[in-house]
Scaffold this motif. Structure first.
Motif, PDB file in Angstrom:
ATOM      1  N   SER A   1     -46.094 -94.801 -35.267  1.00 13.77           N
ATOM      2  CA  SER A   1     -45.328 -95.640 -36.182  1.00 13.77           C
ATOM      3  C   SER A   1     -45.415 -97.069 -35.690  1.00 13.77           C
ATOM      4  O   SER A   1     -45.372 -97.320 -34.482  1.00 13.77           O
ATOM      5  CB  SER A   1     -43.869 -95.184 -36.203  1.00 13.77           C
ATOM      6  OG  SER A   1     -43.099 -96.050 -36.986  1.00 13.77           O
TER       7      SER A   1
ATOM      8  N   LEU B   1     -36.836 -96.506 -37.845  1.00  5.18           N
ATOM      9  CA  LEU B   1     -37.416 -95.166 -37.685  1.00  5.18           C
ATOM     10  C   LEU B   1     -38.471 -95.123 -36.581  1.00  5.18           C
ATOM     11  O   LEU B   1     -38.767 -94.053 -36.044  1.00  5.18           O
ATOM     12  CB  LEU B   1     -38.098 -94.719 -38.989  1.00  5.18           C
ATOM     13  CG  LEU B   1     -37.247 -94.172 -40.121  1.00  5.18           C
ATOM     14  CD1 LEU B   1     -38.151 -93.591 -41.190  1.00  5.18           C
ATOM     15  CD2 LEU B   1     -36.295 -93.103 -39.631  1.00  5.18           C
ATOM     16  N   GLU B   2     -39.040 -96.271 -36.272  1.00  5.30           N
ATOM     17  CA  GLU B   2     -40.044 -96.362 -35.219  1.00  5.30           C
ATOM     18  C   GLU B   2     -39.558 -95.715 -33.914  1.00  5.30           C
ATOM     19  O   GLU B   2     -40.345 -95.113 -33.188  1.00  5.30           O
ATOM     20  CB  GLU B   2     -40.303 -97.845 -34.994  1.00  5.30           C
ATOM     21  CG  GLU B   2     -41.647 -98.200 -34.478  1.00  5.30           C
ATOM     22  CD  GLU B   2     -41.693 -99.699 -34.170  1.00  5.30           C
ATOM     23  OE1 GLU B   2     -41.075-100.496 -34.902  1.00  5.30           O
ATOM     24  OE2 GLU B   2     -42.345-100.048 -33.174  1.00  5.30           O
TER      25      GLU B   2
ATOM     26  N   ILE C   1     -37.779 -93.151 -33.608  1.00  5.50           N
ATOM     27  CA  ILE C   1     -37.885 -91.689 -33.691  1.00  5.50           C
ATOM     28  C   ILE C   1     -39.326 -91.263 -33.406  1.00  5.50           C
ATOM     29  O   ILE C   1     -39.574 -90.277 -32.713  1.00  5.50           O
ATOM     30  CB  ILE C   1     -37.405 -91.173 -35.066  1.00  5.50           C
ATOM     31  CG1 ILE C   1     -35.941 -91.574 -35.284  1.00  5.50           C
ATOM     32  CG2 ILE C   1     -37.569 -89.657 -35.161  1.00  5.50           C
ATOM     33  CD1 ILE C   1     -35.358 -91.093 -36.606  1.00  5.50           C
ATOM     34  N   ALA C   2     -40.287 -92.047 -33.922  1.00  5.36           N
ATOM     35  CA  ALA C   2     -41.692 -91.749 -33.629  1.00  5.36           C
ATOM     36  C   ALA C   2     -41.916 -91.815 -32.122  1.00  5.36           C
ATOM     37  O   ALA C   2     -42.628 -90.986 -31.537  1.00  5.36           O
ATOM     38  CB  ALA C   2     -42.607 -92.727 -34.350  1.00  5.36           C
ATOM     39  N   ARG C   3     -41.294 -92.787 -31.497  1.00  6.39           N
ATOM     40  CA  ARG C   3     -41.436 -92.945 -30.056  1.00  6.39           C
ATOM     41  C   ARG C   3     -40.870 -91.739 -29.303  1.00  6.39           C
ATOM     42  O   ARG C   3     -41.461 -91.236 -28.349  1.00  6.39           O
ATOM     43  CB  ARG C   3     -40.695 -94.221 -29.650  1.00  6.39           C
ATOM     44  CG  ARG C   3     -41.088 -94.742 -28.343  1.00  6.39           C
ATOM     45  CD  ARG C   3     -40.290 -95.968 -27.958  1.00  6.39           C
ATOM     46  NE  ARG C   3     -40.521 -96.143 -26.545  1.00  6.39           N
ATOM     47  CZ  ARG C   3     -41.629 -96.668 -26.061  1.00  6.39           C
ATOM     48  NH1 ARG C   3     -42.555 -97.122 -26.862  1.00  6.39           N
ATOM     49  NH2 ARG C   3     -41.805 -96.742 -24.758  1.00  6.39           N
ATOM     50  N   MET C   4     -39.717 -91.272 -29.779  1.00  4.96           N
ATOM     51  CA  MET C   4     -39.123 -90.075 -29.176  1.00  4.96           C
ATOM     52  C   MET C   4     -40.059 -88.880 -29.366  1.00  4.96           C
ATOM     53  O   MET C   4     -40.290 -88.108 -28.424  1.00  4.96           O
ATOM     54  CB  MET C   4     -37.766 -89.784 -29.831  1.00  4.96           C
ATOM     55  CG  MET C   4     -37.217 -88.403 -29.501  1.00  4.96           C
ATOM     56  SD  MET C   4     -35.609 -88.107 -30.237  1.00  4.96           S
ATOM     57  CE  MET C   4     -36.078 -87.709 -31.918  1.00  4.96           C
ATOM     58  N   ASN C   5     -40.600 -88.726 -30.593  1.00  2.12           N
ATOM     59  CA  ASN C   5     -41.517 -87.616 -30.855  1.00  2.12           C
ATOM     60  C   ASN C   5     -42.706 -87.675 -29.902  1.00  2.12           C
ATOM     61  O   ASN C   5     -43.153 -86.658 -29.377  1.00  2.12           O
ATOM     62  CB  ASN C   5     -42.024 -87.664 -32.303  1.00  2.12           C
ATOM     63  CG  ASN C   5     -40.924 -87.377 -33.312  1.00  2.12           C
ATOM     64  OD1 ASN C   5     -39.863 -86.857 -32.948  1.00  2.12           O
ATOM     65  ND2 ASN C   5     -41.159 -87.712 -34.562  1.00  2.12           N
ATOM     66  N   ARG C   6     -43.212 -88.903 -29.696  1.00  2.00           N
ATOM     67  CA  ARG C   6     -44.378 -89.091 -28.827  1.00  2.00           C
ATOM     68  C   ARG C   6     -44.041 -88.675 -27.392  1.00  2.00           C
ATOM     69  O   ARG C   6     -44.768 -87.898 -26.779  1.00  2.00           O
ATOM     70  CB  ARG C   6     -44.775 -90.566 -28.882  1.00  2.00           C
ATOM     71  CG  ARG C   6     -46.159 -90.876 -28.444  1.00  2.00           C
ATOM     72  CD  ARG C   6     -46.602 -92.186 -29.066  1.00  2.00           C
ATOM     73  NE  ARG C   6     -45.887 -93.340 -28.542  1.00  2.00           N
ATOM     74  CZ  ARG C   6     -45.385 -94.321 -29.288  1.00  2.00           C
ATOM     75  NH1 ARG C   6     -45.493 -94.280 -30.585  1.00  2.00           N
ATOM     76  NH2 ARG C   6     -44.775 -95.349 -28.731  1.00  2.00           N
TER      77      ARG C   6
ATOM     78  N   GLN D   1     -45.598 -90.125 -38.437  1.00  8.80           N
ATOM     79  CA  GLN D   1     -44.288 -90.297 -37.801  1.00  8.80           C
ATOM     80  C   GLN D   1     -43.966 -89.074 -36.935  1.00  8.80           C
ATOM     81  O   GLN D   1     -43.481 -89.203 -35.814  1.00  8.80           O
ATOM     82  CB  GLN D   1     -43.234 -90.480 -38.908  1.00  8.80           C
ATOM     83  CG  GLN D   1     -41.798 -90.532 -38.444  1.00  8.80           C
ATOM     84  CD  GLN D   1     -41.379 -91.883 -37.904  1.00  8.80           C
ATOM     85  OE1 GLN D   1     -42.080 -92.877 -38.032  1.00  8.80           O
ATOM     86  NE2 GLN D   1     -40.223 -91.915 -37.276  1.00  8.80           N
TER      87      GLN D   1
ATOM     88  N   PHE E   1     -41.659 -86.740 -26.392  1.00  8.11           N
ATOM     89  CA  PHE E   1     -41.332 -85.314 -26.336  1.00  8.11           C
ATOM     90  C   PHE E   1     -42.595 -84.465 -26.403  1.00  8.11           C
ATOM     91  O   PHE E   1     -42.769 -83.531 -25.621  1.00  8.11           O
ATOM     92  CB  PHE E   1     -40.392 -84.965 -27.489  1.00  8.11           C
ATOM     93  CG  PHE E   1     -39.971 -83.522 -27.493  1.00  8.11           C
ATOM     94  CD1 PHE E   1     -38.861 -83.111 -26.776  1.00  8.11           C
ATOM     95  CD2 PHE E   1     -40.692 -82.579 -28.204  1.00  8.11           C
ATOM     96  CE1 PHE E   1     -38.483 -81.783 -26.767  1.00  8.11           C
ATOM     97  CE2 PHE E   1     -40.317 -81.251 -28.200  1.00  8.11           C
ATOM     98  CZ  PHE E   1     -39.211 -80.850 -27.479  1.00  8.11           C
TER      99      PHE E   1
ATOM    100  N   ASN F   1     -38.016 -87.268 -41.599  1.00  7.02           N
ATOM    101  CA  ASN F   1     -38.583 -88.577 -41.968  1.00  7.02           C
ATOM    102  C   ASN F   1     -38.133 -89.052 -43.352  1.00  7.02           C
ATOM    103  O   ASN F   1     -38.948 -89.522 -44.141  1.00  7.02           O
ATOM    104  CB  ASN F   1     -40.114 -88.532 -41.907  1.00  7.02           C
ATOM    105  CG  ASN F   1     -40.614 -87.970 -40.591  1.00  7.02           C
ATOM    106  OD1 ASN F   1     -39.969 -88.131 -39.567  1.00  7.02           O
ATOM    107  ND2 ASN F   1     -41.752 -87.313 -40.611  1.00  7.02           N
TER     108      ASN F   1
END
Lengths: 236, 254
Positions: free
Chosen positions: A199, B230-231, B233-238, A194, B240, B216
């Motif tokens: 994800s 939560l998916e 947020i993973a997308r934002m992390n990716r 994550q 970023f 998380n």
């Protein structure tokens, strides 16, 4: 001048400054540490070999002066990973605590988040355990360690482990630390994906289940050794 | 039925607040939670006391204005629901409920249950938009968008910016909110050119607003009235991490 051309150290510092960058660092160092935990467990399980000398031969191989350079290189990388992992987590923890100066009178939690919420407790206890573990079975500061033929390059691991784990306090602390490690690894092993942006509604639940199974297997493997010693299955 | 309320009362931002106990007799099971508070406020007004201040607007669960912690859960115990759409039939006679405002350094209390959520507006202003005028709605298939992307973008666009994610998060992180906005825009063709810049700018603004960061845990997802996952947020992390590591935005100032 293109921004890409800017000094990579400056870029790395900017990357680490951001909380998401710190989490990525924790994920990458986490992978390294999980890899070590698994390798270490597989090495330890040799204690169950029918020949008690099996694990001592393995220890002699690791401690062979000819292997000193790779051994210390791996120790250096692991130490760097541990330091980065702890530094990033403490910095994030302090920032996150400051984000809510006034708490709730009443706060409920999602039950499934237990492992996640206790990372900041399971982490330091496991960290303290690692220090104890190194003092116990590497340095010999807890109990005197036996070497085969008084040669420090051939430690008598089999005997040291059994003598150590015959002490219920030492065994108890090992088992407690391994249960906390299990919780820490469960959250860490799915959450690292994550953190780096992986994800998927179909695969993430499977990933969580896989992380739980692997964490439990690691805990069973590690706890089995002190339990086997105390039960008398492993003896001198 | 009779409901006992413990409500956070705070006259203004600067003053100290405290929990005050109220009893509301004769609550109908058909009332919404806010209607019960209206009844309490009528009673308080009649008695010459200061009514309880709380935010609300549409009372249809779509505007994002209302919200309070009910017994430690943002928007109360029913999942996928705003406080205004929570009905009293979900409670029992004699229930004791603790009502508190969203708590975060970035959401200072204005009065009672009202908090200042303009930090969210500043995060949007930092990058949660498409910088060119997109005009009126284009013809249906003038710009082809894969079905899956359209669905995911719509799911993320359901975010009403209520702040429950921040309130519930043990770290007071705005990640679910930001992830929803980035997924909403970043999955569509119009949102592509600014995708990396958007991620860096919104995250930097959230840090300036002193929100926490994501570890998380998933409490945000559990209370989100719009079921944002939560998916995002993973997308934002990716987005970023890609921007920071390899993109032009990697060295942008925070």
């Amino acid at each position: 001048m293109s921004a890409i051309a800017i000094n990579p150290i400056y870029r790395a510092v900017r990357f680490y400054e951001a909380p998401i960058g710190k989490k990525a660092v924790m994920a990458i160092t986490g992978v390294m540490l999980v890899g070590y935990v698994i390798g270490h467990l597989l090495g330890n399980l040799q204690i169950y070999a029918s020949d008690p000398e099996q694990i001592n031969r393995y220890a002699a191989f690791l401690h062979n002066p000819a292997n000193a350079i790779p051994l210390w290189a791996i120790r250096g990388v692991l130490l760097a990973a541990v330091i980065l992992h702890i530094t990033a987590s403490v910095q994030l923890w302090l920032q996150n605590r400051a984000a809510r100066p006034v708490g709730y009178v009443k706060k409920d939690d999602v039950p499934a988040s237990y492992a996640a919420r206790t990372m900041i407790w399971s982490g330091p206890i496991v960290g303290a355990f690692i220090v104890f573990h190194v003092l116990h079975l590497t340095v010999g500061a807890v109990l005197p360690l036996e070497d085969i033929n008084q040669n420090p390059h051939t430690p008598n691991v089999y005997e040291n482990v059994i003598l150590g784990f015959q002490n219920p306090w030492i065994s108890g602390f090992y088992i407690l630390a391994m249960i906390l490690l299990c919780l820490h690894l469960y959250h860490g092993m799915w959450s690292m994906f994550q953190s780096v942006g992986i994800s998927h509604p179909r695969y993430t639940p499977k990933l969580k289940k896989g992380a739980a199974i692997l964490a439990i297997l690691i805990a069973i493997g590690n706890c089995s050794i002190p339990i086997a010693v105390m039960a008398g299955l492993l003896h001198l | 039925m009779r409901i006992i309320l413990h409500i956070w009362r705070q006259r203004s931002a600067g003053e100290k607040g405290r929990m005050v106990r109220y009893e509301v007799p004769n609550v109908s099971e058909h009332m919404s939670f806010l209607e019960m508070l209206d009844v309490l406020n009528e009673d308080l007004t009649m008695r010459g006391e200061e009514p309880v201040a709380f935010d609300h607007d549409c009372r249809e669960g779509i505007c994002g204005m209302c919200g309070a912690m009910v017994n430690g859960i943002a928007h109360g115990p029913l999942p996928g629901t705003t406080l205004c759409q929570l009905h009293m039939r979900h409670f029992k006679d004699g229930d004791e409920l603790y009502l508190e405002p969203w708590r975060a350094r970035a959401f200072p209390v204005v009065k009672d249950l009202v908090v200042d959520r303009s930090a969210f507006d500043r995060i949007i202003a930092a990058g949660g938009f498409i910088a060119v005028a997109t005009g009126s709605a284009p013809d249906g298939n003038a710009i082809p968008v894969p079905k899956d992307d359209a669905e995911k973008s719509m799911d993320a666009a359901a975010c009403i910016g209520c702040g429950a994610c921040v309130a519930m998060c043990p770290n007071a992180s705005a990640s679910l909110f930001m992830g929803a906005k980035m997924a909403h825009l970043g999955l569509l063709p119009q949102g592509q050119p600014e995708r990396e810049r958007r991620a860096v700018a919104m995250v930097a603004q959230a840090n300036r607003e002193l929100f926490g960061s994501c570890t998380n845990i998933g409490e945000c997802e559990a209370v989100c009235p719009k079921d944002i996952k939560l998916e995002v947020i993973a997308r934002m992390n990716r987005d970023f991490l890609r921007a920071k590591w390899a993109g032009e935005e990697g060295v942008a100032g925070d």
